[in-house]
Design a protein around this motif. Sequence first.
Motif, short mmCIF file in Angstrom:
data_model
loop_
_atom_site.label_atom_id
_atom_site.label_comp_id
_atom_site.label_asym_id
_atom_site.label_seq_id
_atom_site.Cartn_x
_atom_site.Cartn_y
_atom_site.Cartn_z
N ASP A 1 -7.48 -64.59 -57.05
CA ASP A 1 -8.66 -65.11 -56.37
C ASP A 1 -9.72 -64.01 -56.32
OD1 ASP A 1 -8.03 -63.40 -54.23
OD2 ASP A 1 -7.41 -65.03 -52.90
N ARG A 2 -10.86 -64.31 -55.73
CA ARG A 2 -11.98 -63.36 -55.73
C ARG A 2 -11.65 -62.05 -55.03
NH1 ARG A 2 -17.06 -65.25 -52.70
NH2 ARG A 2 -17.39 -63.03 -52.75
N ASP A 3 -10.63 -62.04 -54.16
CA ASP A 3 -10.24 -60.83 -53.45
C ASP A 3 -9.09 -60.10 -54.14
OD1 ASP A 3 -12.16 -61.23 -51.40
OD2 ASP A 3 -10.83 -62.72 -50.48
N GLY A 4 -8.66 -60.59 -55.30
CA GLY A 4 -7.60 -59.93 -56.04
C GLY A 4 -6.20 -60.35 -55.62
N ASN A 5 -6.09 -61.42 -54.84
CA ASN A 5 -4.78 -61.92 -54.41
C ASN A 5 -4.19 -62.83 -55.47
OD1 ASN A 5 -4.95 -60.75 -51.73
ND2 ASN A 5 -6.50 -62.31 -51.34
N LEU A 6 -2.90 -62.65 -55.74
CA LEU A 6 -2.21 -63.53 -56.67
C LEU A 6 -2.06 -64.91 -56.05
CD1 LEU A 6 -0.58 -63.94 -59.32
CD2 LEU A 6 1.45 -63.29 -58.02
N ILE A 7 -2.43 -65.94 -56.79
CA ILE A 7 -2.28 -67.33 -56.36
C ILE A 7 -1.14 -67.94 -57.17
CG2 ILE A 7 -3.41 -69.59 -56.19
CD1 ILE A 7 -4.63 -67.37 -54.38
N GLY A 8 -0.18 -68.56 -56.49
CA GLY A 8 0.89 -69.28 -57.18
C GLY A 8 2.00 -68.41 -57.73
N GLY B 1 5.17 -67.30 -59.14
CA GLY B 1 6.31 -68.04 -59.67
C GLY B 1 6.03 -69.48 -60.06
N ASP B 2 4.77 -69.94 -59.94
CA ASP B 2 4.40 -71.34 -60.20
C ASP B 2 3.34 -71.38 -61.30
OD1 ASP B 2 3.34 -73.92 -60.17
OD2 ASP B 2 3.35 -74.08 -57.98
N VAL B 3 3.76 -71.74 -62.51
CA VAL B 3 2.85 -71.70 -63.66
C VAL B 3 1.70 -72.69 -63.49
CG1 VAL B 3 4.05 -73.34 -65.17
CG2 VAL B 3 2.75 -71.45 -66.17
N ALA B 4 1.92 -73.84 -62.88
CA ALA B 4 0.85 -74.82 -62.69
C ALA B 4 -0.21 -74.28 -61.72
CB ALA B 4 1.41 -76.15 -62.20
N ALA B 5 0.23 -73.70 -60.61
CA ALA B 5 -0.71 -73.12 -59.65
C ALA B 5 -1.49 -71.97 -60.28
CB ALA B 5 0.03 -72.66 -58.39
N GLN B 6 -0.81 -71.17 -61.09
CA GLN B 6 -1.50 -70.06 -61.74
C GLN B 6 -2.50 -70.57 -62.77
OE1 GLN B 6 0.64 -66.62 -63.03
NE2 GLN B 6 1.92 -66.55 -61.19
N ALA B 7 -2.14 -71.60 -63.52
CA ALA B 7 -3.08 -72.18 -64.49
C ALA B 7 -4.30 -72.75 -63.78
CB ALA B 7 -2.39 -73.26 -65.32
N ARG B 8 -4.07 -73.42 -62.66
CA ARG B 8 -5.18 -74.00 -61.88
C ARG B 8 -6.14 -72.90 -61.42
NH1 ARG B 8 -2.27 -76.90 -59.22
NH2 ARG B 8 -2.54 -78.79 -60.44
N GLN B 9 -5.60 -71.78 -60.93
CA GLN B 9 -6.48 -70.68 -60.49
C GLN B 9 -7.21 -70.06 -61.68
OE1 GLN B 9 -7.24 -69.72 -57.31
NE2 GLN B 9 -8.78 -68.42 -58.29
N ALA B 10 -6.51 -69.86 -62.80
CA ALA B 10 -7.16 -69.29 -63.99
C ALA B 10 -8.30 -70.19 -64.45
CB ALA B 10 -6.14 -69.08 -65.10
N LEU B 11 -8.09 -71.51 -64.45
CA LEU B 11 -9.14 -72.44 -64.87
C LEU B 11 -10.26 -72.53 -63.83
CD1 LEU B 11 -6.92 -75.15 -66.57
CD2 LEU B 11 -8.62 -73.67 -67.69
N THR B 12 -9.92 -72.38 -62.57
CA THR B 12 -10.94 -72.33 -61.53
C THR B 12 -11.84 -71.11 -61.73
OG1 THR B 12 -9.58 -73.54 -59.96
CG2 THR B 12 -11.31 -72.15 -59.03
N ASN B 13 -11.23 -69.97 -62.05
CA ASN B 13 -12.00 -68.75 -62.34
C ASN B 13 -12.88 -68.95 -63.57
OD1 ASN B 13 -10.61 -67.57 -60.22
ND2 ASN B 13 -9.25 -66.39 -61.52
N LEU B 14 -12.30 -69.57 -64.61
CA LEU B 14 -13.03 -69.82 -65.84
C LEU B 14 -14.24 -70.71 -65.54
CD1 LEU B 14 -11.58 -70.31 -69.26
CD2 LEU B 14 -13.08 -72.10 -68.46
N ARG B 15 -14.04 -71.77 -64.76
CA ARG B 15 -15.14 -72.68 -64.41
C ARG B 15 -16.23 -71.94 -63.63
NH1 ARG B 15 -13.23 -77.84 -61.49
NH2 ARG B 15 -12.67 -76.27 -59.95
N ALA B 16 -15.84 -71.05 -62.72
CA ALA B 16 -16.82 -70.27 -61.95
C ALA B 16 -17.66 -69.39 -62.87
CB ALA B 16 -16.12 -69.43 -60.90
N LEU B 17 -17.04 -68.78 -63.86
CA LEU B 17 -17.78 -67.94 -64.81
C LEU B 17 -18.72 -68.78 -65.67
CD1 LEU B 17 -14.90 -65.54 -65.74
CD2 LEU B 17 -17.04 -64.90 -64.61
N LEU B 18 -18.26 -69.95 -66.09
CA LEU B 18 -19.13 -70.86 -66.84
C LEU B 18 -20.37 -71.21 -66.02
CD1 LEU B 18 -16.35 -73.19 -68.26
CD2 LEU B 18 -18.00 -71.93 -69.68
N GLU B 19 -20.14 -71.59 -64.77
CA GLU B 19 -21.25 -71.98 -63.90
C GLU B 19 -22.19 -70.81 -63.65
OE1 GLU B 19 -19.22 -73.75 -60.57
OE2 GLU B 19 -18.76 -75.57 -61.71
N ALA B 20 -21.64 -69.60 -63.51
CA ALA B 20 -22.49 -68.42 -63.31
C ALA B 20 -23.40 -68.17 -64.51
CB ALA B 20 -21.62 -67.19 -63.04
#
Length: 141
Positions: free
Chosen positions: A49-56, A58-77
């Motif tokens: 997340d934006r503070d450097g905390n690991l999200i998810g 042991g959970d590949v789906a949760a990690q993929a969701r955060q990675a794509l959320t980050n990607l979407r934020a960069l696209l929007e920026a």
Amino acid sequence: MPKTAVHSDQVWDPSRVQHPGHTYQQPFVQATRATGATVLFISGQVALDRDGNLIGAGDVAAQARQALTNLRALLEAAGASIADVAKLTVFVRDMRQFARVQEVRAEFWRGMELPASTALEVARLVRDEFLVEIEAYAVMD
């Protein structure tokens, strides 16, 4: 950004030929034709997340969701959107978990043309707790 799928009957397509033990998200995009004035190259995104905390952990789906959320934020920026992604590359630690990553990816591209994609199983990512990393190229008008 105008984007269309490109298909060739001269290239393997899982909608025509399936292999035992392998599942492919349909539709499978062999290539994407994208036109625009600007190409955005997005570095691999992981489940921080934006503070450097690991999200998810042991959970590949949760990690993929955060990675794509980050990607979407960069696209929007950059003034783009998820629809502008022409190429997506997914690095996953365990290919047996890739179907879960595909399910999350489908949430982000619901109702849109999918980008051309590559998935790779890797032995390690930059930190041992990362299960997936996702990078993208976007074409913007």
